[in-house]
Design an enzyme around this catalytic site. Structure first.
Site, PDB file in Angstrom:
ATOM      1  N   LYS A  75       0.858  -1.189   0.000  1.00  0.00           N
ATOM      2  CA  LYS A  75       0.000   0.000   0.000  1.00  0.00           C
ATOM      3  C   LYS A  75       0.895   1.240   0.000  1.00  0.00           C
ATOM      4  CE  LYS A  75      -4.027   1.887   2.506  1.00  0.00           C
ATOM      5  NZ  LYS A  75      -4.969   1.676   3.633  1.00  0.00           N
ATOM      6  N   SER A 150      -9.929   1.544   2.482  1.00  0.00           N
ATOM      7  CA  SER A 150      -9.055   2.354   1.669  1.00  0.00           C
ATOM      8  C   SER A 150      -7.974   1.571   0.942  1.00  0.00           C
ATOM      9  CB  SER A 150      -8.386   3.414   2.545  1.00  0.00           C
ATOM     10  OG  SER A 150      -7.529   2.794   3.506  1.00  0.00           O
ATOM     11  N   SER A 174     -10.289  -0.868   6.625  1.00  0.00           N
ATOM     12  CA  SER A 174      -9.637  -0.782   5.317  1.00  0.00           C
ATOM     13  C   SER A 174      -8.856  -1.995   4.849  1.00  0.00           C
ATOM     14  CB  SER A 174      -8.710   0.419   5.274  1.00  0.00           C
ATOM     15  OG  SER A 174      -9.481   1.566   5.071  1.00  0.00           O
TER      16      SER A 174
END
Ligand code: GLN
Length: 483
Positions: A75, A150, A174
């Site tokens: 990420k 997210s 997330s």
């Protein structure tokens, strides 16, 4: 193509293929599919191939670490030395991290290959990956739908077979929510289990890193690498990390699993409810004992979270001022103009909304009414879980109230977007571990089931999920366009 970390490791060790070969395969898949999915912000081909060559050399010497040669994605909020780390924000579009986050350092130590940095909601604020400066990510099961957020880029990349596994972070859901919407497995560990050092902060008392993979077995491998005490993170837990792999396959005979009535009430899509019921029956066949429980303060978790998270983000994001790093506006007339325009141009709408609400909640005169109150409610939410864990080993429910929704369907309605996290958010407030695993489909879109454990019981979660995955194959389903 082999799609499990464990399987690839065996193949690498046996010399069936080299890390360079599989890394090239993944890079080719990324080149082919990323234009449609947009799950990578940066593809780090050269780094990946250099790491793969090193891995092959180590394997040839008979020196293999836990993940030697395994291609993964990260990420884009984990700082990576010498690589752009943007948090999907314009304000960090030009930021090259000068050091590695502990999580990245651990993956390097264990020999993993980094394919690239994945797309996400800006500063991890969102549930659909539509809040990215680099554009939204598409769900591999249907590219008109969101992948969740997210960590949507990481989840979509794993679901589409563009990486064997990926890192993510979970502040309110997330990891679990995008894992559910993309039909893969993901675990958010106990707060403090995985170091936050070098993980760009959103809500510091809630943020926690964790892995995505197809199976619980693979998540166990990745979590092993990510976990451990880190003196550079003051909230890191000084607790020994158990052998997660060894915990798998212990069976769940007699395991008491609690079903919170609040998680099966109004608001849950009926199709999802039916799919979860089937999964519960499977667990019962494996010997689990189902117990009805109540988490009476569940309804308070969303308002509580949105005070705490916004207050903390308004403080954390004050460091992006256009002075030390990141975007700076052109020709500022004075310092105030520099701050205003750099931040005004650098942050997207959702981030601005949260900074404003958070600053308001923390301001003199409102602090007691909002922030302090939220902290008190947080204790009640935590107590609900503590009471429940007096009588059950794990808690089970849906991960999300609905399956993936269409891109654009909720962008004008932040409250409906915030409700996506109704089942996940309370764990972050309490600091508890949770995971999502795929248990079926509704109208062609994946359904995720959430398992919740007591503090530091990641092993119990992984074991139960693994047992279920031994008798089901939902986690092995690959969307047709990406087979
Ligand atoms: N969807 C939640 C939010 O928008 C949680 C995000 C997250 O876990 N990073 O804040």
């Amino acid at each position: 193509m082999a799609n499990g970390v464990a399987e690839i490791r065996r193949g690498l060790k046996a010399g069936k293929f080299s890390s360079v070969e599989i890394t090239q395969d993944y890079l080719a898949r990324i080149a082919l599919h990323n234009p449609a999915l947009n799950c990578f912000i940066s593809v780090t081909d050269e780094i990946a191939l250099a790491q793969a060559r090193q891995a092959d050399a180590a394997l040839a010497r008979g020196e293999s670490a836990a993940l030697t040669g395994v291609p993964l994605a990260h990420k884009d909020l984990f700082c990576t030395d010498g690589v752009k780390t943007s948090c999907a924000s314009r304000i960090l579009d030009n930021f090259i991290a000068p050091y590695d986050a502990t999580v990245i350092e651990n993956f390097k130590r264990d020999g993993a290959v980094m394919l690239g940095k994945t797309n996400m909601d800006e500063f991890a604020m969102g549930s659909s990956n539509e809040n990215s400066y680099y554009g939204c990510v598409a769900n591999p099961w249907n590219t008109e739908y969101v992948p969740g957020g997210s960590s949507g880029g990481s989840a979509a990349a794993v679901a589409a077979g563009l990486a064997l596994g990926a890192s993510g972070t979970d502040t309110g859901g997330s990891i679990r929510q995008p894992a559910a919407l993309c039909g893969i497995t993901g675990i958010k560990p106990t707060y403090g289990r995985v170091s936050r050092y070098g993980m760009i902060a959103f809500g510091s008392s809630l943020d926690q890193g964790g892995p995505f993979a197809r199976s619980a077995e693979d998540c166990a491998l990745l979590l092993q690498t990510m976990s451990g005490f880190d003196p550079r993170d003051s909230t890191s837990a000084e607790q020994a990390v158990p052998d997660y792999g060894a915990a798998l396959g212990q069976g769940i005979e007699g395991l008491k699993i609690g079903l919170p009535q609040e998680y099966f009430a109004d608001g849950l899509d009926a199709g999802i409810g039916a799919v979860i019921e089937n999964a519960i029956e499977e667990l019962q066949k494996l010997g689990a004992v189902i117990v009805d429980i109540s988490l009476p303060n569940t309804g308070l978790s969303i308002p509580t979270y949105y005070v705490v998270a916004m207050a903390e983000c308004s403080s954390n994001l004050s460091r992006f001022d256009g002075v030390r790093f990141g975007h700076r506006c052109d020709n500022p007339t004075d310092l105030e103009d520099l701050y205003k325009r750099s931040r005004g141009e650098g942050f997207g709408a959702e981030v601005k909304r949260r900074i404003m609400i958070g600053s308001y909640a923390l301001s003199k005169g409102y602090y007691d009414a909002y922030y302090l109150k939220a902290q008190q409610l947080r204790r009640l939410i935590k107590q609900d879980f503590q009471q429940a864990f007096d009588s059950v080993d794990l808690i089970l429910g849906p991960t999300t109230p609905e399956t993936a929704f269409k891109i654009g369907a909720k962008t004008d309605d932040p409250v409906s977007m915030y409700l996506q996290d109704i089942y996940t958010i309370s764990l972050n407030l309490a600091g508890l571990p949770g995971m999502s695993l795929p248990v079926g489909f509704c109208d062609g879109l994946p359904v995720g089931m959430q398992l919740i454990g007591n503090y530091f019981n990641e092993s119990g979660l992984l074991n139960a999920a693994h047992c279920y995955q031994q008798v089901s194959d939902w986690h092995q389903q690959i969307p047709e366009a990406f087979r």
